[in-house]
Motif scaffolding. Structure first.
Motif, short mmCIF file in Angstrom:
data_model
loop_
_atom_site.label_atom_id
_atom_site.label_comp_id
_atom_site.label_asym_id
_atom_site.label_seq_id
_atom_site.Cartn_x
_atom_site.Cartn_y
_atom_site.Cartn_z
N LYS A 5 12.13 5.43 -3.74
CA LYS A 5 10.79 5.04 -4.13
C LYS A 5 10.54 3.56 -3.88
CE LYS A 5 10.38 8.59 -7.74
NZ LYS A 5 10.16 8.86 -9.17
N LEU A 6 11.65 2.78 -3.83
CA LEU A 6 11.54 1.35 -3.60
C LEU A 6 12.30 0.99 -2.33
CD1 LEU A 6 12.23 0.06 -7.24
CD2 LEU A 6 10.02 0.41 -6.15
N ILE A 7 11.78 0.04 -1.58
CA ILE A 7 12.44 -0.35 -0.35
C ILE A 7 13.72 -1.12 -0.68
CG2 ILE A 7 10.27 -0.44 0.93
CD1 ILE A 7 10.30 -3.44 0.62
N GLU A 209 6.76 -3.58 -8.67
CA GLU A 209 5.36 -3.69 -8.28
C GLU A 209 5.18 -3.93 -6.79
OE1 GLU A 209 1.95 -7.13 -8.71
OE2 GLU A 209 3.23 -6.73 -10.44
N VAL A 210 6.00 -4.82 -6.21
CA VAL A 210 5.78 -5.23 -4.81
C VAL A 210 6.64 -4.47 -3.81
CG1 VAL A 210 5.14 -7.53 -5.58
CG2 VAL A 210 7.48 -7.10 -4.85
N MET A 211 7.67 -3.75 -4.29
CA MET A 211 8.61 -3.12 -3.36
C MET A 211 8.46 -1.61 -3.30
SD MET A 211 11.93 -5.53 -4.22
CE MET A 211 13.03 -4.62 -3.14
N ALA A 219 2.19 1.01 9.37
CA ALA A 219 3.05 0.33 10.33
C ALA A 219 4.32 -0.18 9.66
CB ALA A 219 2.29 -0.83 10.97
N GLU A 220 4.18 -0.76 8.46
CA GLU A 220 5.34 -1.25 7.74
C GLU A 220 6.27 -0.11 7.35
OE1 GLU A 220 3.66 -5.23 5.44
OE2 GLU A 220 3.30 -3.24 4.58
N ARG A 221 5.69 1.01 6.93
CA ARG A 221 6.52 2.14 6.52
C ARG A 221 7.29 2.70 7.71
NH1 ARG A 221 3.60 6.78 3.18
NH2 ARG A 221 2.88 4.86 2.17
N ALA A 222 6.66 2.78 8.87
CA ALA A 222 7.34 3.27 10.07
C ALA A 222 8.48 2.32 10.44
CB ALA A 222 6.35 3.41 11.22
N GLN A 223 8.22 1.03 10.34
CA GLN A 223 9.24 0.05 10.66
C GLN A 223 10.40 0.15 9.67
OE1 GLN A 223 7.96 -4.03 10.35
NE2 GLN A 223 9.39 -4.73 11.91
N TYR A 224 10.08 0.32 8.40
CA TYR A 224 11.12 0.44 7.38
C TYR A 224 11.95 1.70 7.58
CZ TYR A 224 13.36 1.08 2.85
OH TYR A 224 14.29 1.28 1.86
N GLU A 225 11.31 2.82 7.91
CA GLU A 225 12.04 4.07 8.13
C GLU A 225 12.99 3.95 9.31
OE1 GLU A 225 8.98 6.97 8.44
OE2 GLU A 225 8.67 7.12 6.27
#
Length: 301
Positions: A5-7, A209-211, A219-225
């Motif tokens: 749930k958190l990066i 809250e921020v993570m 775009a950020e989620r694709a990069q993170y995955e």
């Protein structure tokens, strides 16, 4: 495997926690670890700060300066490295030299604190948080060397060890998952990517809250995955090598290569020194005594 749930903390350090609006997260973590009320003044540039997926090459993930003028190096490391302790020594030493201006007195040397969040088993030991510092102990009286009152006023430090770099090693995988205190709450988050409702450690509420993964842009989620997939691949490869015994063979090969490389480098350095001394008009006998090279070899230069 359940979806986080958190990066991850290391990815957040490179993308989110550099923003002044999010300093509270890192300040909370460092406050709980260092047992001090840490306030970050600025993020400092570091040669090791990279935003690519190949972050295993980083020397430092994050370099910050606190209100006391101390520099704190924070690194997250996933890959097994036999010489990791040497690497953090190099990073802290390099930071000291980078921040001492030419002509400055030695008392201007900055205090460096190195924090390593490790996802591999470093060395041998049963604990999951280790603290290292330079302490001078008498070999006869077994007393600890102290600063005198004048030094304390001049350096604004109470203990001699406070001048030297300090090191914190957090062995995340060795944490047993039981949150006994506020630092353990951070260890639980670092290991599991979760923050329990009753956790009250500094910075964790802001982190929640921020993570949050859901708050990332597409775009950020694709990069993170992609980053997570890469880290899983790296972990699987490292574990496979370790399990079938190839890791020890690779380590032995690296050590042999280093020995050969060091000897070759030493020979080249001595040859260069000999050439410079010869150009300066030094006698061959003196050059031979300095470099260890033979007279016949020197005559051919």
């Amino acid at each position: 495997m359940a979806q986080r749930k958190l990066i991850s903390f290391d990815w957040a350090m490179k993308r989110l926690l550099r923003s002044k609006a999010n300093f509270e997260v890192l300040e909370g973590f460092l406050s709980e670890l260092l047992k001090d009320d840490i306030e970050i003044l600025e993020i400092l540039e570091s040669e090791g700060n990279k935003a690519t997926h190949d972050d295993k090459l980083n020397q430092v993930d994050l370099k910050v300066k606190n209100r006391n003028g101390e520099i704190i190096l924070v690194e997250v490391q996933h890959d097994r490295e036999l010489d990791y302790l040497h690497r953090i020594l190099y990073a802290s030493s390099k930071t000291i030299t980078e921040h001492l201006k030419e002509g400055d007195a030695y008392q201007e040397v900055v205090k460096v604190v190195s924090v390593s969040i490790l996802y591999f088993d470093l060395g041998q030991g049963q604990d999951y948080v280790y603290h290292g510092k330079t302490d001078f102990i008498g070999i006869h009286q077994h007393d600890h060397l102290q600063l005198n009152s004048r030094q304390q006023r001049m350096f604004n430090k109470q203990q001699a060890y406070a001048i030297f770099p300090e090191y914190y090693l957090l062995k995340v995988n060795q944490f047993d998952g039981v949150a006994r205190d506020s630092l353990d709450e951070w260890m639980y988050f670092l290991k599991n990517g979760e923050i329990k409702e009753d956790f009250a450690a500094k910075g964790l509420k802001k982190a929640q809250e921020v993570m949050a993964v859901l708050k990332l842009s597409d775009a950020e989620r694709a990069q993170y995955e992609r980053y997570v997939d890469y880290m899983h691949y790296e972990a699987s490869m490292s574990w496979s090598l370790y399990q079938d015994g190839r890791f020890d063979g690779i380590a032995e090969g690296i050590e042999q290569g280093l020995e050969q490389g060091l000897e070759q480098g030493r020979q080249e350095a001595m040859l260069n020194l000999a050439k410079n001394m010869k150009q300066a008009g030094e006698s061959l006998e003196k050059i031979a005594s300095y470099t260890g090279l033979g007279l016949a070899q020197l005559q051919q230069l």
